[in-house]
Each structure stands twice: as C-alpha cells, then as structure tokens.
Design an enzyme around this catalytic site. Structure first.
Site, short mmCIF file in Angstrom:
data_model
loop_
_atom_site.label_atom_id
_atom_site.label_comp_id
_atom_site.label_asym_id
_atom_site.label_seq_id
_atom_site.Cartn_x
_atom_site.Cartn_y
_atom_site.Cartn_z
N TYR A 1 0.80 -1.23 0.00
CA TYR A 1 0.00 0.00 0.00
C TYR A 1 0.83 1.28 0.00
CZ TYR A 1 -3.81 -3.23 0.99
OH TYR A 1 -4.71 -4.26 0.91
N HIS B 1 -9.11 1.32 -6.00
CA HIS B 1 -8.29 0.48 -5.13
C HIS B 1 -6.83 0.81 -5.38
CE1 HIS B 1 -11.70 -1.83 -3.89
NE2 HIS B 1 -12.08 -1.85 -5.15
C1 DQA Z 1 -7.95 -2.18 -1.09
C2 DQA Z 1 -7.96 -3.65 -1.49
C3 DQA Z 1 -8.80 -4.47 -0.52
O1 DQA Z 1 -8.81 -5.84 -0.92
C4 DQA Z 1 -8.22 -4.38 0.87
O2 DQA Z 1 -9.01 -5.09 1.77
C5 DQA Z 1 -8.02 -2.97 1.31
C6 DQA Z 1 -7.51 -2.00 0.35
C7 DQA Z 1 -7.01 -1.35 -1.98
O3 DQA Z 1 -7.10 -0.13 -1.93
O4 DQA Z 1 -6.18 -1.91 -2.70
O5 DQA Z 1 -8.21 -2.64 2.46
O6 DQA Z 1 -9.26 -1.66 -1.25
#
Ligand code: DQA
Length: 144
Positions: A22, A99
């Site tokens: 992330y 995402h």
């Molecule tokens: C997310 C992807 C989701 O699977 C995960 O649970 C997240 C972040 C993303 O931004 O890539 O919390 O939404």
C-alpha cells in the site's frame, strides 16, 4: 461540482499497514494530495474515512442532494458489503471505485466487488494516482 471521497476500513492505517503493498505514505498525505488535485482541477472535495460499514452507508445516504459524485475505496468491505452497494443504488450518485492495489491480481476473495455492480468506472493498482483519475473521470462525466 462537489465530490465526496470515501475511504473505508483500514485505510486510516496507510503508511503503517503492509507498506510493500500500500506504500509508505499515510492517510493524511492521501487527503492532502486529493485536495491539491481537486483544487488544481476546479472541483470541491470532502474526504471521509470510516472503519464502520454502517457509517459508510450513512455517508452515502447523506450525500444525496449534496454531492455530484462519489469516489469510494471501501477497503475489505468491497468484497463483502451488499449494504454499501444498496446505498449507492439508492442515492444514484455517479460513483467511481478505487483500489490502491490491483485487486484482480491478488487473492481470489478480492476478485469479488459488490460496488463494481454500481460504479461506472473502476481504477485499480495505481496507488494514490487512482484517486486523481477518479476525480477527473467524475468531473468529465458530471459536467457533460
Ligand atoms: C484495497 C484492497 C482491498 O482488498 C483491501 O481489503 C483494502 C484496500 C485497496 O485499496 O487496494 O483494504 O481496497
């Protein structure tokens, strides 16, 4: 034009949670960068975050008549929440799903997205840039 940016569960942990996936930048920085992009493109934004599914439903319901577009990253609720999908269908506000990671290339359980059934666009795997692209797409759609 007013856009509501909703970040869901665990997105307040950006910078701390799995930085290899992330990134190292925190949620505060995300909000700062979204606001800067919005300002540069002449769009008004409000950014909210919640770890609570019902609170996200509340944000969506209260957006009715107040916002022209929604950008939403529901976090893990993406893959589980019919309630968030139903709220979006109820208010009928143009919505982009974002995402940070490329969810389709991850675990099988992340390949399901309820929100996708309503969102007119889905941006995945582009990190913070995905939110900027979502704002641009909403601006284009709403100002048509
Ligand atoms: C997310 C992807 C989701 O699977 C995960 O649970 C997240 C972040 C993303 O931004 O890539 O919390 O939404």
């Amino acid at each position: 034009m007013k856009i509501l940016v909703i970040n869901g569960v665990n997105l307040n942990m950006l910078g701390v949670r799995e930085p290899d996936l992330y990134g190292k930048k925190d949620y505060k920085t995300l909000v700062k960068e979204i606001k800067a992009h919005a300002k540069a493109t002449g769009v008004k934004v409000k950014c909210v975050q919640s770890n609570c599914e019902g609170c996200i439903v509340g944000y969506i319901q209260r957006a009715l008549g107040r916002y022209d577009g929604i950008v939403i990253n529901p976090g893990a609720y993406t893959h589980t929440s019919v309630a968030i999908l139903d709220a979006l269908k109820a208010v009928q506000i143009p919505t982009v799903e974002v995402h940070l990671t490329d969810v389709d290339q991850r675990e099988d359980y992340r390949k399901i997205s309820y929100v996708s059934e309503y969102a007119f666009l889905r941006v995945t795997g582009k990190g913070f840039q995905g939110y900027f692209e979502a704002l641009d797409a909403l601006k284009k759609k709403v100002s048509k």
